[in-house]
Design a protein around this motif. Structure first.
Motif, PDB file in Angstrom:
ATOM      1  N   VAL A 162     -10.445   2.621  10.186  1.00  0.00           N
ATOM      2  CA  VAL A 162      -9.892   2.215   8.887  1.00  0.00           C
ATOM      3  C   VAL A 162      -9.707   3.418   7.977  1.00  0.00           C
ATOM      4  CG1 VAL A 162     -10.286   0.820   6.817  1.00  0.00           C
ATOM      5  CG2 VAL A 162     -10.904  -0.086   9.062  1.00  0.00           C
ATOM      6  N   SER A 163     -10.621   4.383   8.037  1.00  0.00           N
ATOM      7  CA  SER A 163     -10.543   5.551   7.154  1.00  0.00           C
ATOM      8  C   SER A 163      -9.316   6.414   7.455  1.00  0.00           C
ATOM      9  CB  SER A 163     -11.812   6.406   7.299  1.00  0.00           C
ATOM     10  OG  SER A 163     -11.897   6.975   8.590  1.00  0.00           O
ATOM     11  N   VAL A 164      -8.699   6.211   8.632  1.00  0.00           N
ATOM     12  CA  VAL A 164      -7.481   6.950   8.967  1.00  0.00           C
ATOM     13  C   VAL A 164      -6.263   6.256   8.351  1.00  0.00           C
ATOM     14  CG1 VAL A 164      -5.968   7.703  10.830  1.00  0.00           C
ATOM     15  CG2 VAL A 164      -8.454   7.888  11.090  1.00  0.00           C
ATOM     16  N   TYR A 165      -6.100   4.950   8.627  1.00  0.00           N
ATOM     17  CA  TYR A 165      -4.882   4.290   8.150  1.00  0.00           C
ATOM     18  C   TYR A 165      -4.924   3.924   6.672  1.00  0.00           C
ATOM     19  CZ  TYR A 165      -6.721  -0.565   8.351  1.00  0.00           C
ATOM     20  OH  TYR A 165      -7.407  -1.740   8.146  1.00  0.00           O
ATOM     21  N   ILE A 166      -6.114   3.926   6.065  1.00  0.00           N
ATOM     22  CA  ILE A 166      -6.207   3.526   4.661  1.00  0.00           C
ATOM     23  C   ILE A 166      -5.441   4.490   3.751  1.00  0.00           C
ATOM     24  CG2 ILE A 166      -8.283   4.818   4.003  1.00  0.00           C
ATOM     25  CD1 ILE A 166      -7.622   1.144   3.132  1.00  0.00           C
ATOM     26  N   TRP A 167      -5.214   5.735   4.233  1.00  0.00           N
ATOM     27  CA  TRP A 167      -4.459   6.709   3.436  1.00  0.00           C
ATOM     28  C   TRP A 167      -2.997   6.326   3.300  1.00  0.00           C
ATOM     29  CZ3 TRP A 167      -6.760  10.061   0.462  1.00  0.00           C
ATOM     30  CH2 TRP A 167      -8.066  10.457   0.770  1.00  0.00           C
ATOM     31  N   PHE A 168      -2.512   5.449   4.200  1.00  0.00           N
ATOM     32  CA  PHE A 168      -1.096   5.075   4.186  1.00  0.00           C
ATOM     33  C   PHE A 168      -0.849   3.762   3.441  1.00  0.00           C
ATOM     34  CE2 PHE A 168      -1.935   7.634   7.970  1.00  0.00           C
ATOM     35  CZ  PHE A 168      -0.996   8.650   7.807  1.00  0.00           C
ATOM     36  N   ILE A 169      -1.906   3.171   2.884  1.00  0.00           N
ATOM     37  CA  ILE A 169      -1.740   1.955   2.090  1.00  0.00           C
ATOM     38  C   ILE A 169      -1.036   2.329   0.774  1.00  0.00           C
ATOM     39  CG2 ILE A 169      -2.960   0.167   0.797  1.00  0.00           C
ATOM     40  CD1 ILE A 169      -3.055  -0.282   3.760  1.00  0.00           C
ATOM     41  N   PRO A 170       0.042   1.621   0.417  1.00  0.00           N
ATOM     42  CA  PRO A 170       0.769   1.965  -0.819  1.00  0.00           C
ATOM     43  C   PRO A 170       0.023   1.488  -2.066  1.00  0.00           C
ATOM     44  CG  PRO A 170       1.752   0.055   0.205  1.00  0.00           C
ATOM     45  CD  PRO A 170       0.679   0.515   1.144  1.00  0.00           C
ATOM     46  N   GLU A 171       0.332   2.140  -3.167  1.00  0.00           N
ATOM     47  CA  GLU A 171      -0.234   1.755  -4.460  1.00  0.00           C
ATOM     48  C   GLU A 171       0.419   0.460  -4.936  1.00  0.00           C
ATOM     49  OE1 GLU A 171      -2.428   1.174  -6.763  1.00  0.00           O
ATOM     50  OE2 GLU A 171      -2.872   3.332  -6.821  1.00  0.00           O
ATOM     51  N   SER A 172      -0.227  -0.206  -5.855  1.00  0.00           N
ATOM     52  CA  SER A 172       0.343  -1.404  -6.476  1.00  0.00           C
ATOM     53  C   SER A 172       1.456  -1.003  -7.443  1.00  0.00           C
ATOM     54  CB  SER A 172      -0.751  -2.173  -7.230  1.00  0.00           C
ATOM     55  OG  SER A 172      -0.183  -3.124  -8.102  1.00  0.00           O
ATOM     56  N   ALA A 173       2.671  -1.500  -7.177  1.00  0.00           N
ATOM     57  CA  ALA A 173       3.787  -1.192  -8.072  1.00  0.00           C
ATOM     58  C   ALA A 173       3.548  -1.787  -9.456  1.00  0.00           C
ATOM     59  CB  ALA A 173       5.085  -1.728  -7.480  1.00  0.00           C
ATOM     60  N   ARG A 174       2.864  -2.907  -9.495  1.00  0.00           N
ATOM     61  CA  ARG A 174       2.555  -3.520 -10.790  1.00  0.00           C
ATOM     62  C   ARG A 174       1.668  -2.594 -11.629  1.00  0.00           C
ATOM     63  NH1 ARG A 174       2.612  -9.119 -12.099  1.00  0.00           N
ATOM     64  NH2 ARG A 174       2.849  -9.601  -9.886  1.00  0.00           N
ATOM     65  N   TRP A 175       0.697  -1.947 -10.968  1.00  0.00           N
ATOM     66  CA  TRP A 175      -0.177  -1.009 -11.679  1.00  0.00           C
ATOM     67  C   TRP A 175       0.616   0.225 -12.126  1.00  0.00           C
ATOM     68  CZ3 TRP A 175      -1.650   4.082 -10.575  1.00  0.00           C
ATOM     69  CH2 TRP A 175      -2.663   4.593 -11.388  1.00  0.00           C
ATOM     70  N   LEU A 176       1.517   0.731 -11.259  1.00  0.00           N
ATOM     71  CA  LEU A 176       2.327   1.893 -11.605  1.00  0.00           C
ATOM     72  C   LEU A 176       3.187   1.607 -12.837  1.00  0.00           C
ATOM     73  CD1 LEU A 176       3.477   3.053  -8.048  1.00  0.00           C
ATOM     74  CD2 LEU A 176       1.889   4.261  -9.564  1.00  0.00           C
ATOM     75  N   LEU A 177       3.771   0.421 -12.871  1.00  0.00           N
ATOM     76  CA  LEU A 177       4.586   0.057 -14.027  1.00  0.00           C
ATOM     77  C   LEU A 177       3.741  -0.026 -15.289  1.00  0.00           C
ATOM     78  CD1 LEU A 177       6.827  -2.682 -12.396  1.00  0.00           C
ATOM     79  CD2 LEU A 177       7.602  -0.451 -13.215  1.00  0.00           C
ATOM     80  N   GLY A 178       2.553  -0.611 -15.151  1.00  0.00           N
ATOM     81  CA  GLY A 178       1.665  -0.724 -16.298  1.00  0.00           C
ATOM     82  C   GLY A 178       1.218   0.624 -16.834  1.00  0.00           C
ATOM     83  N   ARG A 179       1.189   1.642 -15.965  1.00  0.00           N
ATOM     84  CA  ARG A 179       0.798   2.991 -16.391  1.00  0.00           C
ATOM     85  C   ARG A 179       1.996   3.822 -16.826  1.00  0.00           C
ATOM     86  NH1 ARG A 179      -4.433   3.476 -17.432  1.00  0.00           N
ATOM     87  NH2 ARG A 179      -4.348   5.707 -16.981  1.00  0.00           N
ATOM     88  N   GLY A 180       3.189   3.216 -16.838  1.00  0.00           N
ATOM     89  CA  GLY A 180       4.378   3.932 -17.273  1.00  0.00           C
ATOM     90  C   GLY A 180       4.998   4.823 -16.216  1.00  0.00           C
TER      91      GLY A 180
END
Length: 539
Positions: free
Chosen positions: A263-281
């Protein structure tokens, strides 16, 4: 202007991307339960006697039976004492045989264990017996304290640094300190390692659900909350098989670490939440990510729609302050966290007591997991069929009543006791899935994350309290059962205070969450439909 809900409808609410990320984030939950292996699979009162090898200095050729007869006092039933020994003396063997020994003391050189179900447990390795037996429950409480701290630390961390980082860090914590747990030479280092593993456990469980839910549309929202629990239930059954074949708790720790290395290998490829990115501008990053998701789901999103992407600003901010300023939301919040706290007290009291129900511990643990599977599968559909409120009330009331019935059956009937314990655990675990979803639908966007985080903390406090509550069995075996059953039944009754949220949009404002918008619309509609007053005519 387009909010994120409209964007999800364009790129797919539950397409290939959402299914992939759902599986990737739920897969570790299959192994999270394994961290309880060293705490659950222990013999609480193993056969033992004090180590009395001191007498072999005087007579190295003594048989084992002679050694026990000369060095151990007997209990009233004629068996050898398990916690006392005759005090060592400087006599020769003949004097000991002629005069015997009278002064007793506690075991000064450890214990000798026999007829063990396991090759090695924390009880036998760290001698958690006799006057140290309570330390087993302390070790359980330390792990649950770590889970609580994980929610406290990594919940706010996710708000500031992103959902992605808040899921990656716990995986590495669990990987590293699962290995160090298996290497610990004493109980104190073991507790430190387990505390840090608990931090990772709590942080991952909280943030993986939020990350996956923020990518799934409202039509399949229940999958985000229930799938993690479903994988955890499957892990409960696999855990029984693991410990059945691997009966050494240290070796089990190294085996548990293996899937987390993957899991520690593939977890780096999990994308960020676009909703959070929008909330942070971070609009450009969100647009790029949304475009990629649309491509994976084989959807197209127009440039004009991308240009309209903007997160709706909530009319009130303030997080927890607003939450407690509103009488309606305060009532909802206290009701839901009471339910979440109570069901976790019951769930973990039953889980940590798995070895004391009378049936084979491996069979009981396997049944614990297998009976949870239908609970979470049914939960996905029944939440939409009968609604959140009825589901929560019924599962808590039935679960608490079944736990009360344990008091009514003879304690020497292990089949009846185990059946009731499994059934009670089934319904309380089901209620846990409902709470995970319900709390996200009750509160507005401005502090939905805050409410979810505080609710998760309340549930972990319940887990932390469970081993301490189980310690009250030294006064009477029924005390823990009465306490956690009562809490569950009372919480089920209080569920009547909550509104139904089935098939409703997530509230974006405090007024929407309180139902004021709906009331205003109904009043306006009523006034519109009123007949106009008749005008009198002057003659």
């Amino acid at each position: 202007m387009a909010d994120f809900g409209e964007i999800l409808q364009s790129i797919g609410e539950f397409g290939l991307f959402q299914k992939t990320i759902l599986f990737a984030l739920c897969f570790p939950s299959l192994f999270l339960t394994f961290h309880l292996a060293s705490l659950i699979f222990v013999e609480s009162d193993p056969e033992r006697h004090c180590n009395t090898d001191w007498i072999l200095k005087s007579a190295p050729n003594l048989t084992a039976e002679e050694q026990l007869n000369l060095t151990l006092p007997r209990r009233e039933d004629g068996s050898f004492s398990r916690c006392r020994m005759f005090a060592p003396v400087d006599w020769d063997i003949q004097a000991i045989r002629d005069y015997g020994l009278n002064d007793t003391t506690v075991c000064t050189s450890g214990w000798v264990y026999g007829n063990m179900k396991y090759d090695s447990t924390i009880v036998t390795d760290f001698n958690l017996v006799c006057d140290r037996a309570f330390l087993k429950e302390v070790a359980q409480a330390v792990f649950m304290a770590g889970v609580l701290v994980g929610c406290l630390l990594l919940g706010p961390f996710a708000e500031s640094f992103g959902r992605k980082r808040a899921t990656q860090i716990p995986v590495f914590l669990m990987l590293i300190f699962t290995v160090t747990t298996g290497l610990c030479p004493n109980l104190y280092l073991y507790m430190v390692s387990q505390f840090i593993v608990g931090i990772g456990y709590g942080g991952y469980r909280l943030n993986c659900v939020i990350l996956v839910t923020e990518w799934i549309g409202p039509s399949r929202r229940s999958w985000g909350a229930c799938a993690t629990q479903l994988f955890g239930a499957l892990g409960q059954s696999v855990l029984a098989g693991l410990i059945f074949y691997i009966r050494n708790w240290r070796l089990a720790q190294f085996i548990i670490a293996a899937p987390f290395a993957v899991v520690s290998v593939y977890i780096w490829f999990i994308p960020e939440s676009a909703r959070w990115l929008l909330g942070r501008g971070r609009i450009d990053e969100a647009k790029l990510l949304i475009t990629r998701v649309a491509a994976i789901n084989k959807r197209t999103i127009s440039d004009s729609t991308l240009e309209k992407i903007v997160m709706k600003e909530t009319e009130r901010k303030g997080g927890i302050i607003v939450l407690f300023q509103s009488p309606v939301l305060r009532k909802y919040f206290l009701t839901i966290i009471m339910a979440w706290f109570s069901l976790n007290v019951t769930y973990f009291c039953l889980s940590f007591n798995v070895g004391n129900f009378g049936l084979d511990i491996f069979l009981t643990q396997a049944m614990f997991g297998l009976t949870e599977l239908p609970a979470h599968i049914l939960c996905i559909w029944l939440l939409e069929f009968v609604g959140r409120k009825v589901s929560l009330m019924s599962t808590l009331l039935i679960g608490g009543f079944l736990c009360f019935l344990i008091l009514a059956v003879p304690q020497d009937n292990p089949i009846a006791v185990t059946t009731l314990a499994i059934a009670g655990r089934f319904f309380t675990n089901w209620a846990g899935s409902i709470c995970s979803l319900y709390i996200q639908e009750l509160f507005p966007t401005s502090f939905r994350q805050t409410a979810s985080g505080l609710g998760s903390i309340a549930s972990r406090v319940g887990g932390l309290s469970s081993p301490l509550l189980n310690m009250l069995t030294v006064y009477h075996w029924s005390i823990p059962i009465v306490v956690y059953s009562s809490l569950t039944v009372v919480s089920g009754g209080l569920g009547y205070l909550l509104p139904e949220t089935r098939k409703k949009e997530l509230p974006d404002s405090t007024d929407e969450a309180e139902g004021k918008v709906k009331d205003t619309l109904m009043r306006n509609q009523s006034e519109t439909n009123k007949p106009a007053p008749s005008k009198s005519t002057k003659l």
